[in-house]
Write a protein that holds these residues in place. Structure first.
Motif, PDB file in Angstrom:
ATOM      1  N   GLY A  18      37.039  50.897  40.745  1.00  0.00           N
ATOM      2  CA  GLY A  18      37.694  49.936  39.870  1.00  0.00           C
ATOM      3  C   GLY A  18      38.985  50.457  39.290  1.00  0.00           C
ATOM      4  O   GLY A  18      39.261  51.652  39.296  1.00  0.00           O
ATOM      5  N   SER A  19      39.781  49.543  38.818  1.00  0.00           N
ATOM      6  CA  SER A  19      41.004  49.909  38.119  1.00  0.00           C
ATOM      7  C   SER A  19      41.301  48.840  37.070  1.00  0.00           C
ATOM      8  O   SER A  19      40.867  47.698  37.209  1.00  0.00           O
ATOM      9  CB  SER A  19      42.177  50.002  39.103  1.00  0.00           C
ATOM     10  OG  SER A  19      42.356  48.758  39.731  1.00  0.00           O
ATOM     11  N   ILE A  20      42.001  49.255  36.053  1.00  0.00           N
ATOM     12  CA  ILE A  20      42.401  48.280  35.038  1.00  0.00           C
ATOM     13  C   ILE A  20      43.774  47.757  35.437  1.00  0.00           C
ATOM     14  O   ILE A  20      44.736  48.519  35.563  1.00  0.00           O
ATOM     15  CB  ILE A  20      42.422  48.914  33.642  1.00  0.00           C
ATOM     16  CG1 ILE A  20      40.995  49.354  33.270  1.00  0.00           C
ATOM     17  CG2 ILE A  20      42.962  47.918  32.613  1.00  0.00           C
ATOM     18  CD1 ILE A  20      40.867  50.020  31.937  1.00  0.00           C
ATOM     19  N   GLU A  21      43.840  46.479  35.695  1.00  0.00           N
ATOM     20  CA  GLU A  21      45.073  45.876  36.177  1.00  0.00           C
ATOM     21  C   GLU A  21      46.045  45.586  35.049  1.00  0.00           C
ATOM     22  O   GLU A  21      47.246  45.706  35.208  1.00  0.00           O
ATOM     23  CB  GLU A  21      44.758  44.552  36.891  1.00  0.00           C
ATOM     24  CG  GLU A  21      44.124  44.763  38.247  1.00  0.00           C
ATOM     25  CD  GLU A  21      45.078  45.449  39.216  1.00  0.00           C
ATOM     26  OE1 GLU A  21      44.801  46.612  39.552  1.00  0.00           O
ATOM     27  OE2 GLU A  21      46.082  44.848  39.609  1.00  0.00           O
ATOM     28  N   SER A  22      45.491  45.157  33.903  1.00  0.00           N
ATOM     29  CA  SER A  22      46.394  44.831  32.803  1.00  0.00           C
ATOM     30  C   SER A  22      45.646  44.875  31.479  1.00  0.00           C
ATOM     31  O   SER A  22      44.413  44.854  31.441  1.00  0.00           O
ATOM     32  CB  SER A  22      46.999  43.443  33.001  1.00  0.00           C
ATOM     33  OG  SER A  22      45.980  42.476  32.934  1.00  0.00           O
ATOM     34  N   MET A  23      46.440  44.964  30.444  1.00  0.00           N
ATOM     35  CA  MET A  23      45.896  44.967  29.089  1.00  0.00           C
ATOM     36  C   MET A  23      46.774  44.009  28.286  1.00  0.00           C
ATOM     37  O   MET A  23      47.948  44.288  28.072  1.00  0.00           O
ATOM     38  CB  MET A  23      45.967  46.389  28.529  1.00  0.00           C
ATOM     39  CG  MET A  23      45.467  46.547  27.137  1.00  0.00           C
ATOM     40  SD  MET A  23      45.474  48.321  26.731  1.00  0.00           S
ATOM     41  CE  MET A  23      45.106  48.226  24.998  1.00  0.00           C
ATOM     42  N   ASN A  24      46.221  42.879  27.909  1.00  0.00           N
ATOM     43  CA  ASN A  24      47.024  41.854  27.239  1.00  0.00           C
ATOM     44  C   ASN A  24      46.509  41.595  25.835  1.00  0.00           C
ATOM     45  O   ASN A  24      45.292  41.577  25.612  1.00  0.00           O
ATOM     46  CB  ASN A  24      46.946  40.531  28.007  1.00  0.00           C
ATOM     47  CG  ASN A  24      47.558  40.649  29.380  1.00  0.00           C
ATOM     48  OD1 ASN A  24      48.552  41.359  29.564  1.00  0.00           O
ATOM     49  ND2 ASN A  24      46.940  40.010  30.349  1.00  0.00           N
ATOM     50  N   GLU A  25      47.456  41.352  24.950  1.00  0.00           N
ATOM     51  CA  GLU A  25      47.042  40.948  23.611  1.00  0.00           C
ATOM     52  C   GLU A  25      46.704  39.465  23.629  1.00  0.00           C
ATOM     53  O   GLU A  25      47.442  38.658  24.202  1.00  0.00           O
ATOM     54  CB  GLU A  25      48.158  41.234  22.612  1.00  0.00           C
ATOM     55  CG  GLU A  25      48.200  42.705  22.237  1.00  0.00           C
ATOM     56  CD  GLU A  25      49.093  42.986  21.051  1.00  0.00           C
ATOM     57  OE1 GLU A  25      49.268  42.087  20.204  1.00  0.00           O
ATOM     58  OE2 GLU A  25      49.615  44.098  20.984  1.00  0.00           O
ATOM     59  N   ILE A  26      45.569  39.138  23.040  1.00  0.00           N
ATOM     60  CA  ILE A  26      45.189  37.734  22.917  1.00  0.00           C
ATOM     61  C   ILE A  26      45.007  37.439  21.433  1.00  0.00           C
ATOM     62  O   ILE A  26      45.183  38.332  20.606  1.00  0.00           O
ATOM     63  CB  ILE A  26      43.897  37.428  23.714  1.00  0.00           C
ATOM     64  CG1 ILE A  26      42.795  38.423  23.337  1.00  0.00           C
ATOM     65  CG2 ILE A  26      44.164  37.472  25.204  1.00  0.00           C
ATOM     66  CD1 ILE A  26      41.456  38.122  23.949  1.00  0.00           C
ATOM     67  N   ASP A  27      44.655  36.191  21.113  1.00  0.00           N
ATOM     68  CA  ASP A  27      44.595  35.782  19.703  1.00  0.00           C
ATOM     69  C   ASP A  27      43.797  36.736  18.828  1.00  0.00           C
ATOM     70  O   ASP A  27      44.237  37.157  17.775  1.00  0.00           O
ATOM     71  CB  ASP A  27      43.966  34.385  19.600  1.00  0.00           C
ATOM     72  CG  ASP A  27      44.976  33.326  20.013  1.00  0.00           C
ATOM     73  OD1 ASP A  27      46.157  33.697  20.176  1.00  0.00           O
ATOM     74  OD2 ASP A  27      44.579  32.168  20.185  1.00  0.00           O
ATOM     75  N   ASP A  28      42.578  37.027  19.294  1.00  0.00           N
ATOM     76  CA  ASP A  28      41.688  37.786  18.424  1.00  0.00           C
ATOM     77  C   ASP A  28      41.458  39.202  18.923  1.00  0.00           C
ATOM     78  O   ASP A  28      40.458  39.824  18.585  1.00  0.00           O
ATOM     79  CB  ASP A  28      40.349  37.045  18.273  1.00  0.00           C
ATOM     80  CG  ASP A  28      39.757  36.673  19.623  1.00  0.00           C
ATOM     81  OD1 ASP A  28      40.431  36.914  20.645  1.00  0.00           O
ATOM     82  OD2 ASP A  28      38.633  36.160  19.651  1.00  0.00           O
TER      83      ASP A  28
END
Lengths: 174, 486
Positions: A18-28
């Motif tokens: 596995g790999s982490i493709e992205s890290m996004n800020e969301i509302d909470d």
């Protein structure tokens, strides 16, 4: 979207990748998008919800466990079963893991006044995120044997743990 | 005085706790008793006061908790132990990192008490921590009483808090019951807390003029509301259209209620699961892509298997005689016409299983290819394929007009012979003598009914594990018990 780099773990056992493709800020909070790969001829079953989060203030490493390894079961309201997902044989899949904006935990440090101490850590403080995903090539079934009372049946079920080490891109830029 | 509400999270800043929820939940527990109150803040805490004016179990228990000074002796002399309510949000973790969402709430005994969970607490208080966000909005669903474990009963914040206060009441009196890591069956401590939780469920329902719906005290497991966490028997689930279908329930009940409780049974199922889940997800996917396959799998495999496994259960747990088996088979197949239709479907399934592809469609051939491992696996062959064949043969005999006695005799002999061929897993070699004897006893009582089957099974066991001392001794003890000649 923050594109991030995944560092493969040197001693990663054979099986799910596995790999982490992205890290996004969301509302909470924050959402990690994880790409998983099952190279086996069998389906892989894995825990898909966060069971524990441990922030190390010295190394600024955040460990996110989708695994029950090493966790104690105190007296509690509900023994929540993990959410399980499955990847077909020789398939790729994507899953998302949501983290809160901050983690609030009981402090390990005793309070001199006897008060309860807490610690709060923002996810964005982490210089490194280590994601651990417990998986097996059979689904989880509870263990009804009497002698299993002292061991966590979920951690016993986990055949292996996929470990993805990840450095958030913003930190690399800094 | 004993009960406090934590108002602010020292070290973590404001807004991380939800003390208002604790006040509201306590008020509901007191049945909106006007005698409930709070003193002014002292530091980050507010002491709860209660001059009870109402009767009822939850108000009375709350009265006890608020108005008793608890001084338990955990081994180093009596100590005062206040109870502190910590109403947390979804981002809370215990100090080992465990997310509160995995347990809903907890009651942590004071440090040094030696009680379960005490090492997660570095204060001298009993901490009652509970999630006020209802699993971050997903809800906590627990087992509704009388359903055998259906996780569709929601738990509200006052119920969760009351459950934790039940634990706390035993923490502060040093009378915590045994805990375990398994949720079904629940441990004595969790069972007691759920029994108490049902008191507040009853009170709330009565107040609202509703019929109380109770939680099963025997099951501590929970899941998200709206999402099934029940897993069993993927092919039967897809073929029957639901993981809650009677067919799946029958498999689950046999598996968990009977077969997996012994060491041998558990090990057997480990191997069986390994082999079964090597191909079953692909079969399920194929059924999802080609719904026309579902009737074949359901009528040709799943239902015949449920039928024969019920008969084997009767053989194992009932009187087990040929007469009973024959009578039950007839009772299960009163309608000969549907029996004949089922046999047709079974014959088609048999062709698929054996890859006899003269008449098969492309999709059926694909199913045959996926099912091929079942014929290769010793465990799958014994537990699924052979019982399926016993059933097919019995149905054929029945539809040929044979008498009940003949059907029963045929099935009895086939099951006896089948039972003696049970695969021998390596776990036999890892058991102590007493465990081996116990397992043999269970197996012989349940499955190995005739002296011939027992002798043949022991012979196989001896040959396979001829260098394992415990097996040798256990078998020798068995022989001496029966004089070597049953």
């Amino acid at each position: 979207m923050t594109k991030s780099q995944q560092k493969p773990h040197a001693e990663e056992p054979p099986g799910m990748r596995g790999s982490i493709e992205s890290m996004n800020e969301i509302d909470d909070g924050t959402e990690l998008t994880i790409r998983l790969h099952n190279p086996l001829d069998r389906a892989i079953h894995y825990i898909s919800d966060v069971r524990a989060m441990i922030f190390d203030t010295h190394t600024r490493r955040l460990r996110v466990q989708l695994s029950e390894q090493g966790l104690e079961m105190p007296p509690g309201g509900i023994a929540m079963k993990p959410r399980f997902r499955q990847i077909d044989p020789r398939s790729k899949a994507e899953t998302k893991v949501r983290l809160p904006k901050t983690i609030m935990k009981l402090s390990n440090v005793p309070s001199p006044t006897g008060d309860i101490l807490f610690e709060e850590h923002a996810i964005t403080e982490a210089d490194e995120i280590v994601l651990e995903i417990g998986w097996a090539d059979t689904p989880y079934y509870g263990d009804p044997r009497k002698k299993s009372l002292d061991t966590s049946p979920i951690s016993s079920w986990e055949q292996q743990s996929l470990r993805i080490t990840f450095t958030p891109h913003s930190k690399l830029e800094n | 005085m004993t009960l406090f509400i934590q108002n602010d999270a020292t070290g973590a800043g404001a807004g991380n706790l939800n003390p208002d929820d604790a006040r509201i939940s306590l008020s509901i527990i007191s049945n909106l008793d006007t005698g409930l109150g709070q003193l002014p803040f002292v530091g980050n805490r507010q002491e709860v006061t209660y001059v009870r004016t109402l009767e009822g179990i939850p108000p009375t228990r709350l009265d006890d908790l608020v108005n008793t000074n608890f001084n338990p002796d955990y081994g180093s002399g009596p100590q005062t132990v206040p109870i502190v309510l910590v109403a947390v949000l979804e981002n809370f973790t215990l100090n080992d990192g465990r997310s509160i969402l995995t347990i809903g709430g907890t009651a942590l005994p004071p440090q040094g008490s030696g009680l379960a969970g005490a090492d997660l607490n570095n204060t001298n208080d009993c901490l009652v921590i509970y999630d006020t966000t209802l699993n971050n909005g997903n809800g906590y669903c627990v087992a509704r009483d009388g359903t055998g474990g259906t996780l569709d009963l929601e738990i509200s914040n006052p119920m969760l808090l009351y459950h934790e206060l039940s634990h706390a009441s035993r923490v502060v009196t040093n009378s915590l019951l045994a805990l375990s890591n398994i949720c079904d069956p629940s441990s004595p401590e969790e069972n007691a807390a759920i029994v108490d939780e049902n008191d507040i469920r009853t009170q709330i329902a009565n107040t609202n003029g509703e019929t109380p719906v109770l939680r099963d005290p025997g099951i501590h497991c929970g899941g998200d509301c709206g999402g099934s966490t029940i897993t069993c028997c993927i092919i039967a689930s897809v073929a029957s259209g639901s993981p809650l279908s009677p067919e799946v329930a029958a498999f689950r009940s046999m598996r968990d209620g009977l077969l997996r409780k012994s060491e041998i049974g558990f090990a057997f199922f480990q191997s069986l699961h390994h082999d079964y889940y090597g191909f079953s997800p692909q079969v399920s996917k194929l059924m999802a892509q080609h719904p026309a396959l579902r009737p074949l799998v359901l009528e040709g495999f799943v239902r015949p298997l449920v039928s024969i496994l019920h008969l084997i259960e009767l053989y194992a747990l009932g009187d087990g005689s040929a007469k009973t088996l024959g009578e039950q088979f007839i009772a299960d197949h009163i309608d000969r016409e549907s029996g004949a239709m089922r046999l047709n479907m079974i014959c088609l399934a048999h062709d698929v299983l054996n890859g006899d592809d003269a008449e098969l469609t492309d999709v059926q051939r694909e199913l045959a290819r996926l099912l091929y491992p079942a014929l290769e696996s010793e465990h799958l062959k014994w537990s699924l394929v052979e019982p399926f064949q016993i059933y097919q043969s019995a149905l054929h005999t029945y539809l040929n007009g044979c008498a009940t006695e003949q059907i029963g005799k045929q099935m009895y002999e086939a099951i006896c012979s089948w039972a003696g061929r049970m695969p021998l897993d390596d776990v036999w070699a890892s058991l102590a003598i007493s465990e081996l004897q116990g397992e043999l006893e269970i197996l012989e009582n349940l499955l190995l009914h005739t002296p011939e089957t027992r002798a043949s099974f022991r012979d196989r066991l001896q040959k396979k594990f001829d260098d394992v001392t415990a097996v040798e001794i256990a078998l020798r003890n068995k022989e001496s018990k029966f004089g070597g000649n049953e």
